[in-house]
Every structure is written in C-alpha cells, then in structure tokens.
Design a protein around this motif. Structure first.
Motif, PDB file in Angstrom:
ATOM      1  N   TYR A  16       0.834  -1.207   0.000  1.00 38.92           N
ATOM      2  CA  TYR A  16       0.000   0.000   0.000  1.00 38.92           C
ATOM      3  C   TYR A  16       0.867   1.253   0.000  1.00 38.92           C
ATOM      4  CZ  TYR A  16      -4.638  -2.004   0.381  1.00 38.92           C
ATOM      5  OH  TYR A  16      -5.818  -2.648   0.112  1.00 38.92           O
ATOM      6  N   CYS A  17       1.960   1.218   0.780  1.00 44.56           N
ATOM      7  CA  CYS A  17       2.835   2.390   0.806  1.00 44.56           C
ATOM      8  C   CYS A  17       3.462   2.590  -0.569  1.00 44.56           C
ATOM      9  CB  CYS A  17       3.937   2.206   1.852  1.00 44.56           C
ATOM     10  SG  CYS A  17       3.319   2.263   3.526  1.00 44.56           S
ATOM     11  N   PHE A  18       3.875   1.491  -1.185  1.00 44.93           N
ATOM     12  CA  PHE A  18       4.438   1.594  -2.538  1.00 44.93           C
ATOM     13  C   PHE A  18       3.419   2.200  -3.489  1.00 44.93           C
ATOM     14  CE2 PHE A  18       3.507  -0.913  -6.375  1.00 44.93           C
ATOM     15  CZ  PHE A  18       4.360  -0.268  -7.243  1.00 44.93           C
ATOM     16  N   PHE A  19       2.159   1.757  -3.351  1.00 44.30           N
ATOM     17  CA  PHE A  19       1.117   2.289  -4.226  1.00 44.30           C
ATOM     18  C   PHE A  19       0.974   3.794  -4.014  1.00 44.30           C
ATOM     19  CE2 PHE A  19      -3.332   3.622  -4.489  1.00 44.30           C
ATOM     20  CZ  PHE A  19      -3.491   3.513  -5.850  1.00 44.30           C
ATOM     21  N   ALA A  20       1.006   4.202  -2.744  1.00 37.62           N
ATOM     22  CA  ALA A  20       0.869   5.636  -2.455  1.00 37.62           C
ATOM     23  C   ALA A  20       1.989   6.411  -3.142  1.00 37.62           C
ATOM     24  CB  ALA A  20       0.892   5.862  -0.942  1.00 37.62           C
ATOM     25  N   VAL A  21       3.208   5.879  -3.065  1.00 38.93           N
ATOM     26  CA  VAL A  21       4.342   6.572  -3.673  1.00 38.93           C
ATOM     27  C   VAL A  21       4.163   6.648  -5.189  1.00 38.93           C
ATOM     28  CG1 VAL A  21       6.812   6.468  -4.098  1.00 38.93           C
ATOM     29  CG2 VAL A  21       5.922   5.933  -1.836  1.00 38.93           C
ATOM     30  N   ALA A  22       3.872   5.497  -5.795  1.00 33.91           N
ATOM     31  CA  ALA A  22       3.754   5.468  -7.262  1.00 33.91           C
ATOM     32  C   ALA A  22       2.617   6.370  -7.731  1.00 33.91           C
ATOM     33  CB  ALA A  22       3.524   4.032  -7.719  1.00 33.91           C
ATOM     34  N   MET A  23       1.504   6.352  -6.964  1.00 36.40           N
ATOM     35  CA  MET A  23       0.347   7.144  -7.361  1.00 36.40           C
ATOM     36  C   MET A  23       0.671   8.630  -7.262  1.00 36.40           C
ATOM     37  SD  MET A  23      -2.622   8.741  -6.575  1.00 36.40           S
ATOM     38  CE  MET A  23      -2.988   8.526  -4.855  1.00 36.40           C
ATOM     39  N   MET A  24       1.331   9.016  -6.171  1.00 38.71           N
ATOM     40  CA  MET A  24       1.639  10.440  -6.003  1.00 38.71           C
ATOM     41  C   MET A  24       2.613  10.910  -7.072  1.00 38.71           C
ATOM     42  SD  MET A  24       1.593  11.374  -1.991  1.00 38.71           S
ATOM     43  CE  MET A  24       2.299   9.982  -1.188  1.00 38.71           C
ATOM     44  N   LEU A  25       3.567  10.055  -7.427  1.00 37.93           N
ATOM     45  CA  LEU A  25       4.512  10.453  -8.476  1.00 37.93           C
ATOM     46  C   LEU A  25       3.766  10.736  -9.776  1.00 37.93           C
ATOM     47  CD1 LEU A  25       7.505   7.996  -7.925  1.00 37.93           C
ATOM     48  CD2 LEU A  25       7.496  10.466  -7.591  1.00 37.93           C
ATOM     49  N   ARG A  26       2.882   9.825 -10.135  1.00 37.70           N
ATOM     50  CA  ARG A  26       2.122  10.024 -11.367  1.00 37.70           C
ATOM     51  C   ARG A  26       1.196  11.226 -11.268  1.00 37.70           C
ATOM     52  NH1 ARG A  26       2.205   5.948 -15.202  1.00 37.70           N
ATOM     53  NH2 ARG A  26       3.335   4.142 -14.447  1.00 37.70           N
ATOM     54  N   LEU A  27       0.581  11.384 -10.104  1.00 38.66           N
ATOM     55  CA  LEU A  27      -0.338  12.502  -9.892  1.00 38.66           C
ATOM     56  C   LEU A  27       0.397  13.827 -10.080  1.00 38.66           C
ATOM     57  CD1 LEU A  27      -3.067  13.594  -8.953  1.00 38.66           C
ATOM     58  CD2 LEU A  27      -2.282  13.373  -6.624  1.00 38.66           C
ATOM     59  N   ARG A  28       1.601  13.910  -9.506  1.00 40.41           N
ATOM     60  CA  ARG A  28       2.374  15.152  -9.610  1.00 40.41           C
ATOM     61  C   ARG A  28       2.727  15.447 -11.069  1.00 40.41           C
ATOM     62  NH1 ARG A  28       4.942  16.955  -4.994  1.00 40.41           N
ATOM     63  NH2 ARG A  28       6.999  17.152  -5.909  1.00 40.41           N
ATOM     64  N   ASN A  29       3.094  14.401 -11.813  1.00 41.05           N
ATOM     65  CA  ASN A  29       3.379  14.612 -13.240  1.00 41.05           C
ATOM     66  C   ASN A  29       2.161  15.164 -13.961  1.00 41.05           C
ATOM     67  OD1 ASN A  29       5.919  13.684 -12.983  1.00 41.05           O
ATOM     68  ND2 ASN A  29       5.526  11.658 -13.835  1.00 41.05           N
ATOM     69  N   GLU A  30       1.015  14.531 -13.646  1.00 41.82           N
ATOM     70  CA  GLU A  30      -0.224  14.926 -14.300  1.00 41.82           C
ATOM     71  C   GLU A  30      -0.560  16.380 -13.971  1.00 41.82           C
ATOM     72  OE1 GLU A  30      -1.495  12.696 -16.283  1.00 41.82           O
ATOM     73  OE2 GLU A  30      -3.215  13.924 -16.867  1.00 41.82           O
ATOM     74  N   MET A  57      11.118   9.320 -14.656  1.00 44.92           N
ATOM     75  CA  MET A  57      11.687   9.687 -15.955  1.00 44.92           C
ATOM     76  C   MET A  57      10.734  10.592 -16.723  1.00 44.92           C
ATOM     77  SD  MET A  57      13.775   6.252 -16.960  1.00 44.92           S
ATOM     78  CE  MET A  57      13.366   6.333 -18.634  1.00 44.92           C
ATOM     79  N   HIS A  58       9.452  10.294 -16.587  1.00 45.25           N
ATOM     80  CA  HIS A  58       8.439  11.119 -17.241  1.00 45.25           C
ATOM     81  C   HIS A  58       8.503  12.549 -16.720  1.00 45.25           C
ATOM     82  CE1 HIS A  58       3.936  11.755 -18.286  1.00 45.25           C
ATOM     83  NE2 HIS A  58       4.726  12.185 -19.237  1.00 45.25           N
ATOM     84  N   LYS A  59       8.705  12.668 -15.410  1.00 42.87           N
ATOM     85  CA  LYS A  59       8.781  13.993 -14.801  1.00 42.87           C
ATOM     86  C   LYS A  59       9.958  14.770 -15.383  1.00 42.87           C
ATOM     87  CE  LYS A  59       9.063  16.365 -10.418  1.00 42.87           C
ATOM     88  NZ  LYS A  59       8.999  16.260  -8.971  1.00 42.87           N
ATOM     89  N   ARG A  60      11.107  14.105 -15.498  1.00 40.76           N
ATOM     90  CA  ARG A  60      12.286  14.763 -16.062  1.00 40.76           C
ATOM     91  C   ARG A  60      11.985  15.258 -17.462  1.00 40.76           C
ATOM     92  NH1 ARG A  60      18.314  12.957 -16.574  1.00 40.76           N
ATOM     93  NH2 ARG A  60      17.522  12.770 -18.670  1.00 40.76           N
ATOM     94  N   GLN A  61      11.329  14.371 -18.229  1.00 42.06           N
ATOM     95  CA  GLN A  61      11.001  14.721 -19.612  1.00 42.06           C
ATOM     96  C   GLN A  61      10.078  15.933 -19.660  1.00 42.06           C
ATOM     97  OE1 GLN A  61       9.146  11.445 -21.607  1.00 42.06           O
ATOM     98  NE2 GLN A  61       8.763  12.693 -23.410  1.00 42.06           N
ATOM     99  N   ILE A  62       9.057  15.932 -18.768  1.00 40.41           N
ATOM    100  CA  ILE A  62       8.127  17.067 -18.747  1.00 40.41           C
ATOM    101  C   ILE A  62       8.888  18.345 -18.432  1.00 40.41           C
ATOM    102  CG2 ILE A  62       6.175  18.099 -17.542  1.00 40.41           C
ATOM    103  CD1 ILE A  62       5.149  15.318 -16.982  1.00 40.41           C
TER     104      ILE A  62
END
Lengths: 250, 59, 242
Positions: free
Chosen positions: A219-233, B39-44
């Motif tokens: 679950y913690c891993f999911f939180a990390v991965a989700m937040m990373l993607r969320l921040r990119n978005e 990596m996506h973040k870096r690219q953005i």
C-alpha cells in the motif's frame, strides 16, 4: 448555484492542484521511507524467517507477493472508481488526475498478481495456468483496467477522457461483484481467501504477520507510485499557470 | 531462520526457481512503477523548460 | 448516478414527464423505421452469427459428440460477438447528423429515449439471434432438450448484452475508431451473462432445474434496465459535449 458548505475544508483544498502538488511533495518522502522499510523487512522476513508450509514447502513463500498484489489490485480499482465519481460529481480536476494515475499502476499490479499466481500454480497444481475462479476474476479485472487505459488514451480532450473513464470505472465497479460471484459459482478450486476482515486468519501468526507487513508495504508503494504520477499529471495540466512556470524555471 | 545454509536458502527446497522468479517479477513491477513516472517527470521538465525559453523572447 | 447529469434544470421534473407514450414510443418507432430502410444492416449480424458458429466444426472437430458438448458455449459466444458487431452503429448515425445533440437538449427524459433506442437495437439483433439460435443448435447437434433452455436464456440474456453494450457505444460515439474499443470495454462486462446463459443451456441438456439460472439472468436484466440507461445517458452527455 447551491453552495455546498457541508464538506470539510481540506476537501476544497484538495481541489486545488497547487495545494495538492505541495502536500504530496511533503508526503512523498514519508511514504517512500515507509514503503522501502516495510517491503525490505517484509521480504527478508518472508524469505528467510517465515516457516515453510507443511504441504507446499517453500513455494508457499510466493504468497507474500501474490496476496498483497491481489489485494492491492482490487483496492486500486476501488480507489480509481471512487476518485472518478468524485471527479464526475464535484467536477474536481485533482480527483480526475488521481483516477488516471491509478489505472496503469493497478494494471501492472494485476499482472504481477496473475504472474505470481501462475508461478505458484506450477509447483502446487502442476500447471502454469488453471481456470480457477480467483485467477479468472483477476484476469477479468486486468481486462477492465486495460479497457479503461485504452479509452483514456483514445480520447484526446483530457476532461472528456477523465469523465468517460470515470463512467466506465463506475460501471465496472457495479459489475465487479457480479463478475466475482458468477466466476466463483462457475468454478472454484482455489484455497479460500487468506485474509478476511471478520475472521481470524487460519495461518499461524509467524506466517501472517510478515504477510501483513508486506500488504502494508504494497500500500505504501502504491501511495508513492500514485503520487509520483499525480504530480506529473498536475504539472502537465497546469503547465500554463504561473506557479508551474516558477517551478520549472526556478 | 528457517534455513541451515545459504545454498539451501537459494534452493528453497527445490522450489527456488519459482520463488525467486516471483520476487524478481515483483521487484521489476515495483521499480518500473517508480522509475517510469520519475523519468516522465524529467522529460516534462525538459519539455516545459524549452517551451518557456522559446516563448520568452516574444513576450 | 442521476446527479452526475449536471446540465439538467432541477425543476424540469424527470418524474412528471415520465409517461411512456411520448418520447419512448417516438424514439422506438423512429429507430425501427430507420433500420427498416437499411435492411442490409439488419441481416449482417445474423450472417456473422451463422458464420462464427460454422467456424467451430471446421476449426475444431465435426464430431457430433464433441459439438454437442461445446454447442451451448459456441452459440452463446457467437451471439455475444454478433451483438457487439452491431453495437458501434447504435448512436453513431444520430451523433453524426446532430440528432443526438437535439435529443440531449430536448426536455424529454433521456432515460426513456435511451431505453427505447436500446430496445430497438435488441429487437433488431437480439431477438432475431434468439429466433435463429435453434437452427444453430441443430447444426451443432445440441440435444433437443436443450433448445428451450437455449431460447429462453438468449431471450433473457441478449437484452442485457444490448444494455451493457450501449454503455460502451455511448462512451466511444465521439471517437472515429470506436469499433475495436467497444469490444475491449464491453467484453469483460459480458462475462456474467455468458457464464449463466451457457450454464442454463448446459443445465437444460442435462435435465437440471433451470429456474435458478433464469432468475439470475432476469435479475441481471432488471439491474441493467434500471442502471444502464443512467450510465448511457451520462456517457452520451460527456461524449457529445467533449
């Protein structure tokens, strides 16, 4: 316009992408450390210290990956559908982004669950794939994830894509219990669920405590991965706003 | 410790291949899910920075 | 889910205008008339249905014993694929000529119009498929005891397929290449109907009581009747406004 004042303040703050970006920035390291720590402890415990199963021997240790992955794949779908519903009802952009971030993670976790299930099946049942009820439900869950990802990538307008996938995710959410029930009814060969919320686990504690650690770690891993993607978005969608410009140049 | 020696730990009572394969796949899935967005973040950031540089002289 | 439809004025009264004669019959008549004028589209799913079922003896084995075993599943899978095939056109022509937008803007309850459109789709694909199914059953050596189960299960199951498929059609109507995507979205959702439908046929062949299967298929149909039009309506609004 009917003002809805009955929601707590943080709910409105969540709607601000900037606030969300900042808060996830603070939460990320905490969850990252927690994920690394629990996964490391859990893995070592599971591989080296947990006792072997008296029937399945050491292949039983796959459970420490398989079960957390299966649980996470299902709750990830749940989260995606709920976030999608919030995005639909309150037109909250951040919720749409959360839903979008969940889909690829959930799909890979479902694949992990299927792969470990197949690998576990080889020494236990003697074949890589068995059309057993729970593996089949997981396969269908993976199909639902893939459908959502496909729909999301087919629609160019970000807002339309988010709303459409939210509707699809909700339809899937209504369907999941029906699919589960029908597949269970169709065939069952699997051992009964390892973890239930209402009953004490049948395993001895030296087996299920590391499993619990692994579940928390996932679950913690999911939180990390989700937040990373969320921040990119968030950055991508808010790229025209001044705070993102400052972030990139600063 | 439920193993006597390191060789036994690797062998996993004959099921070594299955157990280690599972854990390896789990590791791959977890690492890709973390590395991919990074990596996506870096690219953005690179893309947006170059966009800002392009647009700056005009304004 | 009805509160996910934001553009509806709150006082236009979904309830007061729910009398069935206006929008429902109008939309149903219109759709039936439109497809009556394009007869070739009507026959295509049926031909497809027949062809898929022909592939199995050719591809697997023409042995009557074997075919009788797989017949329930084959007929059901063929029916499922045939419904999918015609799904893409459900809202497409209305979307392209702007009718869909008018329907969404009109004060008539969308629920009724959508339900009528789905019913029309079912009458033009699901119903003929059901009527054609015994022929396939004979070709695949399905025992005569299984025929009643086959027809009744298809009669109860194909409307659900149309309802669920329409959600996929509504979600993809704005996309140029919706066809393959619909199958991807909708096929996983079809699985419960497939399981209980083919199980009902198998049960009929082995002489088991069928009430339970039909009850479950009927339950899925009623759930679909209540929920699916809401989802279709929401999906149509999203697709058209996007």
């Amino acid at each position: 316009m009917a003002e809805k004042k009955w929601m707590p303040r943080w709910f409105y703050q969540l709607a601000s992408p900037r606030w969300c970006y900042e808060i996830t920035g603070k939460l990320l390291p905490i969850f990252a450390i927690a994920a690394v720590a629990t996964l490391l402890v859990g893995t070592i415990w599971a591989l080296a210290f947990a006792p072997a199963d008296y029937q399945q021997g050491n292949s039983f240790r796959i459970i420490y990956i398989h079960v957390p992955a299966s649980i996470l794949a299902q709750s990830c779908y749940m989260m995606m559908a709920v976030a999608g519903a919030i995005g639909l009802i309150w037109k909250m952009k951040v919720a749409d982004m959360v839903a979008k971030a969940c889909a690829p993670i959930g799909a890979t976790i479902a694949i992990l669950s299927l792969a470990t299930g197949a690998i576990w099946g080889k020494p236990t049942w003697g074949s890589w794939w068995v059309w057993d009820a729970r593996l089949t439900s997981m396969l269908i869950l993976l199909f639902l994830y893939l459908g959502i990802i496909a729909l999301n990538s087919a629609i160019e307008n970000a807002q339309t894509a988010a709303q459409s996938t939210a509707v699809l995710a909700l339809v899937g959410l209504v369907n999941i219990p029906i699919i589960k029930y029908s597949v269970d009814w169709w065939n069952t060969l699997h051992q009964p669920a390892t973890f239930t919320l209402t009953e004490r686990p049948a395993m001895p504690s030296e087996m299920w405590v590391p499993l619990l650690v692994m579940v928390i770690g996932f679950y913690c891993f999911f939180a990390v991965a989700m937040m990373l993607r969320l921040r990119n978005e968030i950055i991508q969608r808010e790229r025209r706003s001044s705070w993102v410009r400052d972030l990139i140049t600063g | 410790m439920s193993f006597e020696s390191f060789a036994e730990f690797i062998d996993m009572g004959g099921h070594g291949l299955y157990v280690w394969l599972s854990y390896a796949i789990a590791l791959i899935v977890i690492v890709t899910n973390i590395v991919n967005p990074l990596m996506h973040k870096r690219q953005i950031f690179i893309e947006q920075a170059s966009r800002l540089r392009r647009e700056k002289p005009k304004s | 889910m009805s509160d996910t439809v934001p553009n509806q004025p709150a006082d236009s009264g979904m309830v007061s205008e729910c009398k069935v004669d206006g929008p429902f019959w109008g939309a149903l008549k219109r759709d039936l008339l439109l497809s009556y004028r394009r007869k070739s589209d009507l026959v295509n799913p049926l031909i497809f249905f027949l062809m898929v079922a022909t592939l199995f003896p050719l591809g697997v084995s023409p042995d009557p014993g074997f075919l009788a075993d797989v017949a329930p599943g084959v007929v059901w899978v063929a029916a499922l694929l045939a419904t999918l095939l015609s799904m893409d056109s459900l809202f497409r022509s209305d979307f392209e000529d702007g009718t869909l937008e008018q329907i969404l803007l009109s004060p008539q309850p969308l629920y009724m119009v959508v339900l009528a459109k789905v019913l029309a789709h079912w009458m033009l694909t699901g119903l003929p498929l059901t009527l054609l199914a015994p022929l396939l059953g004979v070709m695949l050596f399905l025992p005569a005891d299984g025929m009643s189960g086959l027809v009744i299960s298809l009669l109860l199951g194909t409307p659900t397929l149309s309802l669920v498929g329409a959600i996929g059609a509504a979600l993809t109507v704005g996309l140029r290449k919706g066809g393959v995507l619909i199958s991807l979205l909708v096929l996983p959702l079809y699985i419960p109907v497939l399981i209980f439908g083919s199980a009902a046929v198998q049960g009929a062949v082995t002489g088991l009581p069928l009430g339970g299967y039909f009850a479950i298929l009927g339950a899925m149909l009623s759930l679909g009747l209540v929920m699916a039009p809401l989802a279709i309506g929401a999906a149509l609004r999203i697709s058209v406004s996007g």
